[in-house]
Structure formats: C-alpha cells, structure tokens
Design a protein around this motif. Sequence first.
Motif, PDB file in Angstrom:
ATOM      1  N   PHE A   1     -32.916 -22.419  22.086  1.00 30.61           N
ATOM      2  CA  PHE A   1     -32.268 -23.251  21.073  1.00 30.61           C
ATOM      3  C   PHE A   1     -30.751 -23.124  21.109  1.00 30.61           C
ATOM      4  O   PHE A   1     -30.052 -24.014  20.623  1.00 30.61           O
ATOM      5  CB  PHE A   1     -32.842 -22.950  19.691  1.00 30.61           C
ATOM      6  CG  PHE A   1     -34.148 -23.653  19.453  1.00 30.61           C
ATOM      7  CD1 PHE A   1     -34.166 -24.974  19.049  1.00 30.61           C
ATOM      8  CD2 PHE A   1     -35.352 -23.019  19.681  1.00 30.61           C
ATOM      9  CE1 PHE A   1     -35.363 -25.646  18.858  1.00 30.61           C
ATOM     10  CE2 PHE A   1     -36.552 -23.676  19.495  1.00 30.61           C
ATOM     11  CZ  PHE A   1     -36.565 -24.997  19.088  1.00 30.61           C
TER      12      PHE A   1
ATOM     13  N   PHE B   1     -30.572 -26.814  15.652  1.00 27.88           N
ATOM     14  CA  PHE B   1     -30.757 -25.948  16.824  1.00 27.88           C
ATOM     15  C   PHE B   1     -30.040 -24.612  16.663  1.00 27.88           C
ATOM     16  O   PHE B   1     -30.600 -23.555  16.965  1.00 27.88           O
ATOM     17  CB  PHE B   1     -30.248 -26.643  18.090  1.00 27.88           C
ATOM     18  CG  PHE B   1     -31.026 -27.871  18.466  1.00 27.88           C
ATOM     19  CD1 PHE B   1     -32.320 -28.065  18.013  1.00 27.88           C
ATOM     20  CD2 PHE B   1     -30.460 -28.848  19.270  1.00 27.88           C
ATOM     21  CE1 PHE B   1     -33.040 -29.187  18.360  1.00 27.88           C
ATOM     22  CE2 PHE B   1     -31.169 -29.969  19.626  1.00 27.88           C
ATOM     23  CZ  PHE B   1     -32.467 -30.153  19.175  1.00 27.88           C
TER      24      PHE B   1
ATOM     25  N   SER C   1     -36.053 -28.682  23.781  1.00 29.77           N
ATOM     26  CA  SER C   1     -35.164 -28.617  22.615  1.00 29.77           C
ATOM     27  C   SER C   1     -34.130 -29.735  22.655  1.00 29.77           C
ATOM     28  O   SER C   1     -34.117 -30.627  21.814  1.00 29.77           O
ATOM     29  CB  SER C   1     -34.462 -27.254  22.555  1.00 29.77           C
ATOM     30  OG  SER C   1     -35.396 -26.217  22.386  1.00 29.77           O
TER      31      SER C   1
END
Length: 310
Positions: A47, A200, A237
């Motif tokens: 992330f 994120f 992601s």
Amino acid sequence: MKADTRTSSPAGNIMLIVATIIWGAGFVAKTAGMDFVGPFTFNAARFFIGGTMALGPALFFLRRQRRGDLRSPDIPRDITKGTILAGFICGTVLTVAINLQQSALLFTSVAKAGCITSLYVIMVPVVSLVFFKKKAPVAVWISVVIAMVGMYFLSLSGGMDINLGDILVFFCAMAFCAQILLIGHFSPRHNVMALACVQFYTVFALSMILALIFETPSFTDLFAAGPYVLYTGVLSSGVAYILQMKAQKTTDSTIAAILFSFEAVVATLAGWLMLSQFLTPRELLGCALIFVAILAAQVPVGRKKAKVPR
C-alpha cells in the motif's frame, strides 16, 4: 450515510470487472509473498507503493485547483479536509479487511479465501436494505442467490470443515462489505485520486505499526518478496482500487458487490493454474454459476436512473 441511489454504467462495470480480475489473480501473489515476509509487512509495502502511485495524480489535481482550473464538471472535485477524513475512514476499514484476509492465507487455500471473501455479495444488499431502506431490483436478488450457490459449491466442495483461516476471511468479508458501501458513499463526493492516496497511505501507516509490533520487517526479506509486492502494490492496490473508486461514482454498491464476486472465480482458477490447487467438477460448476450471476445482474429490469448525490 444516505442510501446508494445509482444504478450502473457499462464503463463502470468494465472497470469493476478488470479490478476484480486483478484482485483474484493477486491471491497467488499474496500467498507466495508470505514465504518471505509477514502479512502486516507485506500489506504495508504494497500500500506504500499504491499510495505513491496515486500521489502524483492527486498533486496534479491539487495544483489545478490552486490555479483555479477546476471549473469543468468533468474535472474531479476540490481536495478538502473532508476528502482527507473520508480517505482515512476508508483506509482504516480497508486495513482491517486486507490484514484479516492476508493473515487468513496462512491457514486456508487461495480458492477458499477468495470464495469466503466474496460473501460480501449478500452482505451489501442486506445492509443496504436494513440500514438504508434501499430495495434492490429482482434481477439483483436473483443474482445474489445464484452467486451464493456458486460460492457454496466452490468453498465447501471438500466438506464442511472450517479452520481459523476461514473464520478470519469471514470477518474480512464483513469489513469489505463496509468498505464497498463507504466507497459508494464517498467516491461521488470527492476527488478520487486524492481519496485513493489518503486511503492507501492510511493502510500503509496502520499496517506498518502492526508489523513493528508483531513482526520483524527487514529490507532483505522485502527484496526477496519483491515481485509479489510489486504486483499487489502496482496492480492490486494502485490500479484496481482506483478503478473501484472511479467506477463506484456511477455504479450501485450492490451491483458492484455482485461483480466483485467474480474474484472468487479468478482466485480459484489462479490457484489451480499457478499453485496446482486443482478444481473438481463441483468447483467448476461453482465458477460457472458465479459467472451467470454476474450476467444476470446486468439485466436492466425495473431500474430507474437517479442522480448522483452532490
């Protein structure tokens, strides 16, 4: 939070299906990556990469905002304190979901994890009905039932045994249900790239704290897990979650959940092809039923166009 009043769009549906394929294949990468690092370290790394990918576009739109160029309705909304708060909320819920799922892969198979995760396909319309009084079209409920039958054939094909991993994935599905509803609520109201960036980095920060408490992160181990971290960081992601946010600007959360159920099929097939987790005829039937559910959800019976809340 108000009920989701959107229907769906072909472009949004395509984006959601692409995201689902990326996530489904990512189960193999997440499993393989934990041969080198723990689940919290893995998620912190992926992330961080995802957040860095979203940071450039977010700063670009922030610059346009300050220059006064954000006048067109096609340009994302201004980045506000509300955007940061929304991203933090979404990121906190995603941290719970993604770390439960990653930890579960230590105890259960890729196929089973993918299938049980997809239980949010029934949770989303139920929550929408109970809490927001939003009634889904008949075609959607039929699709939910078909998808649930398909997931039954996929996840319980080897018997009724349930292990710790299955329990963790079940709670993961509950958290993903909340995340889907939150994204459905916030994405039409905020700059998507900024929202993704904050989400994120929130997952990165919280996962890193957990990694420092429960694991022993090292750059050597991360380097060894590099290919798997890069796949999940860049695609699972950076690309897939941004596609989700953009798509849910115009797609109803229940429809999104049904499309996401295809993740179970992709995860099962990926486990079969890459990890030699072979499929039985019963499991193949489950894959086919979920695919039928996705098609059935697109039948525009009794749907009315509604304006996206501003």
